[in-house]
Design a protein around this motif. Sequence first.
Motif, mmCIF file in Angstrom:
data_model
loop_
_atom_site.group_PDB
_atom_site.id
_atom_site.type_symbol
_atom_site.label_atom_id
_atom_site.label_comp_id
_atom_site.label_asym_id
_atom_site.label_seq_id
_atom_site.Cartn_x
_atom_site.Cartn_y
_atom_site.Cartn_z
ATOM 1 N N GLU A 1 68.426 -29.525 1.236
ATOM 2 C CA GLU A 1 67.517 -29.227 2.340
ATOM 3 C C GLU A 1 66.538 -28.111 1.973
ATOM 4 O OE1 GLU A 1 66.862 -30.729 5.273
ATOM 5 O OE2 GLU A 1 68.220 -32.282 4.539
ATOM 6 N N GLN A 2 67.015 -27.102 1.300
ATOM 7 C CA GLN A 2 66.154 -26.006 0.861
ATOM 8 C C GLN A 2 65.087 -26.513 -0.102
ATOM 9 O OE1 GLN A 2 66.164 -23.008 2.145
ATOM 10 N NE2 GLN A 2 64.497 -22.305 0.842
ATOM 11 N N PHE A 3 65.493 -27.420 -1.006
ATOM 12 C CA PHE A 3 64.545 -27.990 -1.961
ATOM 13 C C PHE A 3 63.459 -28.781 -1.227
ATOM 14 C CE2 PHE A 3 63.166 -31.583 -4.565
ATOM 15 C CZ PHE A 3 62.642 -30.916 -5.662
ATOM 16 N N LYS A 4 63.851 -29.536 -0.207
ATOM 17 C CA LYS A 4 62.881 -30.328 0.554
ATOM 18 C C LYS A 4 61.866 -29.424 1.253
ATOM 19 C CE LYS A 4 65.974 -34.196 1.531
ATOM 20 N NZ LYS A 4 66.734 -34.890 2.584
ATOM 21 N N LYS A 5 62.329 -28.260 1.729
ATOM 22 C CA LYS A 5 61.436 -27.348 2.441
ATOM 23 C C LYS A 5 60.458 -26.654 1.501
ATOM 24 C CE LYS A 5 64.659 -26.372 6.161
ATOM 25 N NZ LYS A 5 65.570 -25.390 6.754
ATOM 26 N N THR A 6 60.880 -26.353 0.291
ATOM 27 C CA THR A 6 60.035 -25.581 -0.618
ATOM 28 C C THR A 6 59.231 -26.434 -1.582
ATOM 29 O OG1 THR A 6 61.871 -25.349 -2.175
ATOM 30 C CG2 THR A 6 61.582 -23.599 -0.523
ATOM 31 N N SER A 7 59.569 -27.706 -1.719
ATOM 32 C CA SER A 7 58.834 -28.543 -2.672
ATOM 33 C C SER A 7 57.519 -29.019 -2.060
ATOM 34 C CB SER A 7 59.675 -29.746 -3.087
ATOM 35 O OG SER A 7 59.869 -30.590 -1.987
ATOM 36 N N SER A 8 56.614 -29.444 -2.925
ATOM 37 C CA SER A 8 55.317 -29.946 -2.482
ATOM 38 C C SER A 8 55.519 -31.198 -1.633
ATOM 39 C CB SER A 8 54.455 -30.261 -3.699
ATOM 40 O OG SER A 8 53.246 -30.832 -3.289
#
Length: 176
Positions: free
Chosen positions: A155-162
């Motif tokens: 979830e964190q990756f989804k929020k911070t990725s382009s």
Amino acid sequence: MNVKDHHTTKELQTLYRTQENARLARRIHAVYLAGKGLSCPEIMTITGACRRAIQQWVRKYNNHRIDGLRDKPRPGQPTKLPRKAEPRFCKRIEAGPTKKDGVSVLNGPAIRRILEREFGVLYSRQGLYDLLHRLGYSCLCPRPQHEKADPQAQEQFKKTSSTRWIKSNQPIGAEE
């Protein structure tokens, strides 16, 4: 058509109305209608059966009573997985993959290996899918998920990725 009086028309009417097997009920209904004196085209209109089928049903009823109208066993290759082993197989599939299976999601090849290893039967690819379909399973399977996956990190990756990909204006040519 001549119908022998093995049963009265009232008995035939009760039989076809109370019969749970729809195919047998349809045949008894045709015999009932023939016994009432309807012509073959009239019976065809009511039952939706062809002339030959109606004639055969009346002949079978005349020769063998109601038992002549029942379906006979159909020949064919017996199933490789015995019917009594099917509930155990279903439980095994629903339990999901084990470490011994070496996969994170059961797919066709993994299920074939399970059948061969645990049940001693070898199925072709199409035979396996036919078996699964007959047992009520579909070919769809969930997206595999690694056992060490961290949902919070994902979830964190989804929020911070382009959120979108940038398309290049330069065409990629074939190398010579």
